[in-house]
Write a protein that holds these residues in place. Structure first.
Motif, PDB file in Angstrom:
ATOM      1  N   SER A  32      91.026 113.005   1.710  1.00 23.67           N
ATOM      2  CA  SER A  32      89.846 113.647   0.703  1.00 23.67           C
ATOM      3  C   SER A  32      88.981 113.632  -0.068  1.00 23.67           C
ATOM      4  O   SER A  32      89.560 113.168  -0.792  1.00 23.67           O
ATOM      5  CB  SER A  32      90.533 114.879   0.791  1.00 23.67           C
ATOM      6  N   ARG A  33      87.843 113.542  -0.485  1.00 24.52           N
ATOM      7  CA  ARG A  33      87.133 112.910  -1.536  1.00 24.52           C
ATOM      8  C   ARG A  33      87.699 114.810  -2.420  1.00 24.52           C
ATOM      9  O   ARG A  33      87.751 114.315  -3.467  1.00 24.52           O
ATOM     10  CB  ARG A  33      85.668 113.780  -1.550  1.00 24.52           C
ATOM     11  N   LEU A  34      88.514 115.443  -2.554  1.00 28.48           N
ATOM     12  CA  LEU A  34      88.793 117.022  -3.156  1.00 28.48           C
ATOM     13  C   LEU A  34      90.176 116.508  -3.418  1.00 28.48           C
ATOM     14  O   LEU A  34      90.254 116.572  -4.789  1.00 28.48           O
ATOM     15  CB  LEU A  34      88.437 117.955  -2.777  1.00 28.48           C
ATOM     16  N   THR A  35      91.060 115.876  -2.802  1.00 32.54           N
ATOM     17  CA  THR A  35      92.746 115.665  -3.159  1.00 32.54           C
ATOM     18  C   THR A  35      93.150 114.175  -3.339  1.00 32.54           C
ATOM     19  O   THR A  35      93.861 113.880  -4.222  1.00 32.54           O
ATOM     20  CB  THR A  35      93.168 116.319  -1.853  1.00 32.54           C
ATOM     21  N   GLY A  36      91.856 113.432  -2.367  1.00 28.78           N
ATOM     22  CA  GLY A  36      92.078 112.135  -2.477  1.00 28.78           C
ATOM     23  C   GLY A  36      92.420 110.809  -3.916  1.00 28.78           C
ATOM     24  O   GLY A  36      93.746 110.473  -3.909  1.00 28.78           O
ATOM     25  N   PRO A  37      91.231 111.742  -5.004  1.00 28.79           N
ATOM     26  CA  PRO A  37      91.338 111.324  -6.480  1.00 28.79           C
ATOM     27  C   PRO A  37      93.173 111.115  -6.949  1.00 28.79           C
ATOM     28  O   PRO A  37      94.209 110.960  -7.372  1.00 28.79           O
ATOM     29  CB  PRO A  37      90.569 111.238  -6.863  1.00 28.79           C
ATOM     30  N   ARG A  38      93.310 112.740  -6.760  1.00 27.43           N
ATOM     31  CA  ARG A  38      94.706 112.902  -7.578  1.00 27.43           C
ATOM     32  C   ARG A  38      95.848 112.566  -6.507  1.00 27.43           C
ATOM     33  O   ARG A  38      97.474 112.031  -7.027  1.00 27.43           O
ATOM     34  CB  ARG A  38      94.984 114.848  -6.701  1.00 27.43           C
ATOM     35  N   VAL A  39      96.560 112.007  -5.309  1.00 23.40           N
ATOM     36  CA  VAL A  39      97.028 111.229  -4.794  1.00 23.40           C
ATOM     37  C   VAL A  39      97.113 110.386  -5.083  1.00 23.40           C
ATOM     38  O   VAL A  39      98.354 109.969  -4.911  1.00 23.40           O
ATOM     39  CB  VAL A  39      96.791 111.226  -2.988  1.00 23.40           C
ATOM     40  N   ARG A  40      95.937 109.926  -4.843  1.00 21.14           N
ATOM     41  CA  ARG A  40      95.988 108.260  -5.908  1.00 21.14           C
ATOM     42  C   ARG A  40      96.929 107.808  -6.986  1.00 21.14           C
ATOM     43  O   ARG A  40      97.746 107.052  -7.311  1.00 21.14           O
ATOM     44  CB  ARG A  40      94.535 107.665  -5.808  1.00 21.14           C
ATOM     45  N   ALA A 129      83.492  97.678  13.712  1.00 23.80           N
ATOM     46  CA  ALA A 129      82.631  97.172  12.455  1.00 23.80           C
ATOM     47  C   ALA A 129      81.347  98.253  12.089  1.00 23.80           C
ATOM     48  O   ALA A 129      81.169  98.223  10.474  1.00 23.80           O
ATOM     49  CB  ALA A 129      82.138  96.481  12.961  1.00 23.80           C
ATOM     50  N   ALA A 130      81.256  98.960  12.858  1.00 17.15           N
ATOM     51  CA  ALA A 130      80.393 100.403  12.583  1.00 17.15           C
ATOM     52  C   ALA A 130      80.969 101.710  11.513  1.00 17.15           C
ATOM     53  O   ALA A 130      80.128 101.680  10.280  1.00 17.15           O
ATOM     54  CB  ALA A 130      80.144 101.022  13.995  1.00 17.15           C
ATOM     55  N   ARG A 131      82.235 101.221  12.023  1.00 14.51           N
ATOM     56  CA  ARG A 131      82.789 102.626  11.092  1.00 14.51           C
ATOM     57  C   ARG A 131      83.584 101.678   9.519  1.00 14.51           C
ATOM     58  O   ARG A 131      83.191 102.510   8.545  1.00 14.51           O
ATOM     59  CB  ARG A 131      84.460 103.185  11.569  1.00 14.51           C
ATOM     60  N   LEU A 132      83.399 100.526   9.516  1.00 12.50           N
ATOM     61  CA  LEU A 132      83.579  99.399   8.492  1.00 12.50           C
ATOM     62  C   LEU A 132      81.844  99.524   7.238  1.00 12.50           C
ATOM     63  O   LEU A 132      82.405  99.797   6.225  1.00 12.50           O
ATOM     64  CB  LEU A 132      84.501  98.397   8.228  1.00 12.50           C
ATOM     65  N   THR A 133      81.337 100.103   7.981  1.00  8.42           N
ATOM     66  CA  THR A 133      80.021  99.449   7.568  1.00  8.42           C
ATOM     67  C   THR A 133      79.591 100.969   6.693  1.00  8.42           C
ATOM     68  O   THR A 133      79.082 100.942   5.577  1.00  8.42           O
ATOM     69  CB  THR A 133      78.679  99.557   8.675  1.00  8.42           C
ATOM     70  N   ALA A 134      80.587 101.991   7.063  1.00  8.66           N
ATOM     71  CA  ALA A 134      79.916 103.177   6.541  1.00  8.66           C
ATOM     72  C   ALA A 134      81.534 103.767   5.592  1.00  8.66           C
ATOM     73  O   ALA A 134      81.137 104.714   4.749  1.00  8.66           O
ATOM     74  CB  ALA A 134      80.100 104.557   8.306  1.00  8.66           C
ATOM     75  N   LEU A 135      82.386 102.642   5.542  1.00 10.15           N
ATOM     76  CA  LEU A 135      83.461 102.700   4.353  1.00 10.15           C
ATOM     77  C   LEU A 135      82.572 102.728   3.276  1.00 10.15           C
ATOM     78  O   LEU A 135      81.787 102.063   2.391  1.00 10.15           O
ATOM     79  CB  LEU A 135      83.828 102.015   4.533  1.00 10.15           C
ATOM     80  N   PRO A 136      82.937 104.210   2.018  1.00 12.02           N
ATOM     81  CA  PRO A 136      82.002 104.324   0.856  1.00 12.02           C
ATOM     82  C   PRO A 136      82.698 103.110   0.219  1.00 12.02           C
ATOM     83  O   PRO A 136      84.438 102.735   0.127  1.00 12.02           O
ATOM     84  CB  PRO A 136      82.447 105.367   0.402  1.00 12.02           C
ATOM     85  N   ARG A 137      82.254 101.665  -0.987  1.00  9.94           N
ATOM     86  CA  ARG A 137      82.650 100.993  -1.891  1.00  9.94           C
ATOM     87  C   ARG A 137      83.705 101.475  -2.596  1.00  9.94           C
ATOM     88  O   ARG A 137      84.527 100.742  -2.599  1.00  9.94           O
ATOM     89  CB  ARG A 137      81.317 100.142  -2.251  1.00  9.94           C
ATOM     90  N   GLU A 138      83.523 102.818  -3.018  1.00 11.22           N
ATOM     91  CA  GLU A 138      84.626 103.175  -3.829  1.00 11.22           C
ATOM     92  C   GLU A 138      86.100 103.973  -3.574  1.00 11.22           C
ATOM     93  O   GLU A 138      85.732 104.309  -2.914  1.00 11.22           O
ATOM     94  CB  GLU A 138      83.529 105.024  -5.121  1.00 11.22           C
ATOM     95  N   GLY A 139      87.015 103.367  -4.098  1.00 13.81           N
ATOM     96  CA  GLY A 139      87.907 103.385  -3.251  1.00 13.81           C
ATOM     97  C   GLY A 139      88.446 102.753  -2.100  1.00 13.81           C
ATOM     98  O   GLY A 139      89.267 103.328  -1.825  1.00 13.81           O
ATOM     99  N   ARG A 140      88.200 102.019  -1.811  1.00 13.35           N
ATOM    100  CA  ARG A 140      88.095 100.827  -0.771  1.00 13.35           C
ATOM    101  C   ARG A 140      89.395 100.286  -1.068  1.00 13.35           C
ATOM    102  O   ARG A 140      89.237  99.202  -2.091  1.00 13.35           O
ATOM    103  CB  ARG A 140      87.074 100.127  -0.829  1.00 13.35           C
ATOM    104  N   PRO A 141      90.176 100.278  -0.203  1.00 17.21           N
ATOM    105  CA  PRO A 141      91.539  98.907  -0.857  1.00 17.21           C
ATOM    106  C   PRO A 141      90.741  97.540  -0.484  1.00 17.21           C
ATOM    107  O   PRO A 141      90.015  97.555   0.481  1.00 17.21           O
ATOM    108  CB  PRO A 141      92.500  99.741  -0.495  1.00 17.21           C
TER     109      PRO A 141
END
Length: 366
Positions: A32-40, A129-141
């Protein structure tokens, strides 16, 4: 807490359905954009001793999630937020396929093992590939992409099948793994023969060079623990001859030797590959054999029986630059990567290592 939940609740629910529920929960919270950074922030290891650079790629730590958990790139960011240094997606095939009939995934809790005959169930290279294309660069492992042969592809079309996957997925990969070692696709392991494997890998590399401009995508091959010693050495020699970047070792085993689970119970589950703790000893031995053959220039990613920071450290000292786990994560829960990385960092510092890289291959040769 998770151990109690697993012993008394989760182990009573069929393995594949609970995997879907657990992965959905991980995506919902850690992705989640809301809780993901906190988990990280809570779960990601930040000790600089864990950072490492392998085949030109920077890894925040050497512990990766092995292929098999996220076959369709549905949650790589969420999984990275749990503390994995990299996530290997797949196995992905050129064509979408449902995999083998269910049930096809089973636990052996007394052995800390899994048995699976999933059969490369995935939505196909184009959809991923389509799903990865839509993946944001920020936070990408760091993302590895593991490709395999479509079940419908005949042996004489296998190279073209792998070519397609490499062409559409290569631009999204930090590295690519050619999987020829699953026991659950008929005829796949025959591709491990060097005479067949060599032209296949050359074709995949050619496709990656054409598809990815401006950078080189590292190429590795994944082998099984069921190869004989001379076959392991032959694959290693081939990797050197072809200039591959490394070897992923090892995949599941078809062996049922040495299991604590009663034989009748194991036999009742049917065919499939065993993963987890039963692979630990032989997977460790394969790393040593590969390192002696590959030299220091090529990467070994060790997978099979990694459950603790000490397990990871032993594989690194045997010659692995990176380690992966799947079954250890299933049995360990969401905070497991953090615990492994914490303990690994403590072991590195105890022995005066400056980084993961300085510890690679430091174990005495048997």
């Amino acid at each position: 807490m998770y151990d109690l939940l697993f012993r008394h609740v989760l182990r009573r629910i069929p393995a594949e359905p609970i995997h879907g529920v657990a992965f959905g929960a991980i995506r919902g919270v850690a992705g989640s954009r809301l809780t993901g950074p906190r988990v990280r922030t809570l779960l990601t290891a930040t000790d600089p001793v864990l950072r490492t650079r392998v085949f030109g790629v920077d890894f925040p730590n050497p512990l990766g999630l092995a292929a098999g958990f996220d076959k369709d790139a549905k949650g790589p960011v969420a999984l990275g937020n749990l503390g994995f240094g990299f996530v290997e997606l797949g196995t992905i095939t050129a064509r979408p396929q449902p995999g083998n009939p269910k049930p096809r995934l089973f636990r052996l809790p007394d052995d800390k093992a899994l048995v699976n005959r999933m059969g490369f169930n995935n939505s196909g290279a184009d959809a991923v590939a389509a799903r990865l294309t839509a993946l944001p660069r920020e936070g990408r492992p760091v993302i590895g992409i593991n490709i395999g042969k479509s079940k419908a592809a005949s042996p004489d079309r296998a190279v073209d099948d792998y070519r397609h996957s490499a062409r559409v997925l290569g631009p999204h990969a930090d590295y690519v793994v050619v999987n020829v070692s699953s026991p659950n696709t008929p005829g796949l392991r025959d591709l491990q023969q060097v005479s067949v494997l060599s032209p296949l890998l050359e074709a995949v590399r050619e496709e990656l060079v054409a598809a990815v401009l401006g950078r080189t995508v590292p190429l590795l091959v994944k082998i099984t623990t069921d190869l004989a010693d001379d076959e392991v050495e032959a694959v290693a020699d081939m990797a050197v001859d072809l200039g591959l970047d490394g070897v992923v070792a090892t995949n599941t085993t078809i062996s049922r030797e040495g299991l604590r689970t009663p034989k009748a119970e194991v036999d009742a589950l049917g065919a499939g590959g065993v993963s987890g703790l039963p692979l630990a000893e032989v997977a460790h031995a394969v790393v040593g054999r590969l390192r002696n053959r590959l030299g220091a220039e090529r990467t070994i990613i060790s997978v099979g029986g990694i459950f603790t920071g000490e397990d990871a450290y032993h594989r690194i000292r045997a010659g692995a630059s990176l380690v992966q786990a799947y079954t250890g994560f299933i049995y360990g829960g969401a905070t497991w990567p953090r615990r492994v990385n914490r303990d690994l960092a403590a072991l590195l510092r105890r022995d005066g290592q400056q980084s993961v890289a300085t510890a690679v291959g430091t174990a005495p040769t048997p």
